[in-house]
Design a protein around this motif. Structure first.
Motif, short mmCIF file in Angstrom:
data_model
loop_
_atom_site.label_atom_id
_atom_site.label_comp_id
_atom_site.label_asym_id
_atom_site.label_seq_id
_atom_site.Cartn_x
_atom_site.Cartn_y
_atom_site.Cartn_z
N HIS A 191 -5.57 11.74 1.81
CA HIS A 191 -6.76 11.91 1.84
C HIS A 191 -7.63 11.42 0.86
N LYS A 192 -6.67 10.80 -0.29
CA LYS A 192 -7.59 10.30 -1.48
C LYS A 192 -7.60 8.94 -1.31
N SER A 193 -8.55 8.12 -1.92
CA SER A 193 -8.67 6.65 -1.95
C SER A 193 -7.61 6.01 -2.70
N LEU A 194 -6.93 5.23 -1.91
CA LEU A 194 -5.79 4.21 -2.81
C LEU A 194 -6.62 3.19 -3.52
N PHE A 195 -7.37 2.75 -3.00
CA PHE A 195 -8.31 1.46 -3.65
C PHE A 195 -8.69 1.96 -4.90
N HIS A 196 -9.30 3.14 -5.18
CA HIS A 196 -10.08 3.65 -6.22
C HIS A 196 -8.73 3.99 -7.12
N ALA A 197 -7.70 4.50 -6.63
CA ALA A 197 -6.64 5.11 -7.59
C ALA A 197 -6.15 3.57 -8.34
N LEU A 198 -6.01 2.53 -7.33
CA LEU A 198 -5.42 1.36 -8.00
C LEU A 198 -6.30 0.90 -9.08
N VAL A 199 -7.53 0.88 -8.99
CA VAL A 199 -8.38 0.18 -9.86
C VAL A 199 -8.63 1.11 -11.12
N LYS A 236 0.77 -1.29 0.04
CA LYS A 236 0.08 -0.06 -0.14
C LYS A 236 0.70 1.04 -0.02
N MET A 237 1.78 1.14 0.99
CA MET A 237 2.84 2.44 0.78
C MET A 237 3.54 2.85 -0.64
N LYS A 292 1.79 8.95 -6.40
CA LYS A 292 1.98 10.25 -5.75
C LYS A 292 0.59 10.71 -5.22
N LEU A 293 0.06 9.72 -4.53
CA LEU A 293 -1.33 10.07 -3.95
C LEU A 293 -1.53 10.67 -2.58
N PRO A 294 -2.03 11.70 -2.45
CA PRO A 294 -2.14 12.24 -0.92
C PRO A 294 -2.97 11.38 -0.02
#
Length: 125
Positions: free
Chosen positions: A91-99, A79-80, A87-89
């Protein structure tokens, strides 16, 4: 010639106990939120739904992207690494960014090729 009449009844709820509710109650009722209103309706009947080939392909692409995101979410280290790579802050959803990343990378590939290379996309699989 037969005509079918579908009655869709919905109730707007003003009860403070269920005003912020959303989701299904069994397989009978659905609580929905529309802006500041809570609406109760019957569970939609999806048994006669027919998906087109394009919809089936889109669903399969989404399924593969979700599996990819779930795999990346399994350990804190992955995850890290993903958060830094994207380059995701915080407060943004990592799961959505990965999808989104997986969908964008494979947008122009045929589905068969995406399925064949899917295991290679998973690092340390």
């Amino acid at each position: 010639m037969k005509f079918y009449v579908y009655l869709t009844t919905m109730a707007i709820v003003n009860n403070p106990f269920v005003q912020s509710a959303s989701g299904a109650v069994g397989k009978l009722l659905v609580y929905k939120r529309y802006y500041d209103k809570t609406v109760v309706s019957k569970m939609p009947d999806m048994s006669r739904r027919v998906l087109s080939e394009k919809q089936k392909e889109s669903n399969e692409r989404m399924r593969l992207a979700t599996i990819y995101a779930q795999y990346m979410y399994k350990t804190e280290e992955r995850k890290m690494q993903a958060r830094i790579r994207l380059k995701l802050p915080t407060h943004k959803s990592l799961f959505h960014a990965l999808v989104k990343e997986h969908m964008d990378q494979h947008r122009h590939m045929p589905l068969e090729q995406v399925e064949q290379t899917f295991m290679n996309d998973l690092p340390n699989a």
